[in-house]
Design a protein around this motif. Sequence first.
Motif: not given
Length: 445
Positions: A341-352
């Motif tokens: 996730a290289n740019h300008l993102s919000y990752l909240g509560d989960g999985s990748v």
Amino acid sequence: MTRRAAIILAAGQGTRMRSPLPKVLHPVGHRAMLDHAIDAAEGLGCERIIVVVGTHSPEVRAHVERRLGAHAIAVQDPPLGTGHAVRAAEALLADFDGEVVVTYGDVPLLRAADIAPVFGGEGVTVIGFEARDPGAYGRLVMEGDTLAAITEAKEASPQVLALTTCNSGVTAAPARLLFELLGRVTNDNAKGEYYLTDVVALARGQGALTRAVMAAEDAVMGVNAQGELAQAEALFQQVQRDAFLAAGVTMSAPDTVHFAWDTQIGAGTVIEPYVVFGPGARIAEGARIRSFSHIEGATVASGAEVGPYARLRPGADLAEDVKVGNFVEVKAVRMERGAKANHLSYLGDGSVGAGANVGAGTIFCNYDGFNKARTEVGEGAFIGSNSALVAPVSIGAGAIVGSGSVITEDVPADAMAFGRARQVVKDGAGAVFREKARAKKESRR
């Protein structure tokens, strides 16, 4: 080893801090000063730890109850000096047959190793230090290996004032001896208070041994004002930096990196300038943390790269070779090996999933105003830029989400999903709009 107990004095009002937060709860290295003192007592193997609190700071009492339990609290009311404060803990140690050390909740840099030498004596032992500027410190008058007296600066002769060996206030003695001596301390002094330091003269008067052991001046530094708190923080950070450098962590500008009390970093990791670690950061060997990143409550595995300008919040868990780039925030998300996730993102509560790519501007929409929900991105999935994944939602392995999509339903593995309005092009409409807008603007002049 004899049985050990600690009495931590934390009843001072701390008015010089000029803060609504009680003095001993101010943090050093993201940890309350009082907790540092408790940590030291636990590190000494003390089976009893008593914290003396005042009635004016219910927050301190609540803090101790959460950490140690209500049985560890003694109340000094009213405050009548250090000797009186120690006696407030006497009833709680009535059945204790061992040695007691008295420490302070506003001395955050004192560690168990600094205190340990006070134990093992038959009489009274204090910790002293060589002061760079003795000033108003009480002086330790030594006769060989024996502590002859503790003399307050305002009562000292010119000869005693010339001494640089000073009293830290930390005192140890067998419990029965300590409380027997304190029972004979009077308040016949200008302040009408009962001083802990008086036990030294009383011990000598009855033939008990009195001695001093030495610690570094910085280790026994007390904090009474905001300037001293900042100084203590600076000293704490320098110790942390030196320790990490010695352990094989690379820092080109260590003075710009700030650590918490429990930061863990493996050898071979590179920390670029201006990185802040909050509590709970765990960085494995060979990771790279780039400039201006903030990491708290997060785990970073070997080979992972974070930043610049990234924020890892509690629950972020980055596997090997994960990349989290500039202006990306991750909270309570596990990212498997090689995910990006290289740019300008919000990752909240989960999985990748492993090898998945999260495009610029992607948001895990995890909160509906009442509850949090999870977003699951499968292995090898591709999330196009400027996508909003509205949780709860699952993106299958190998699936593709088109750029600019709002995804509200699960996407099967290897599928392609678009969730956006169809583009409409109207020839010449741009020129018409400009002319109308220009005319409207002119009409307002």
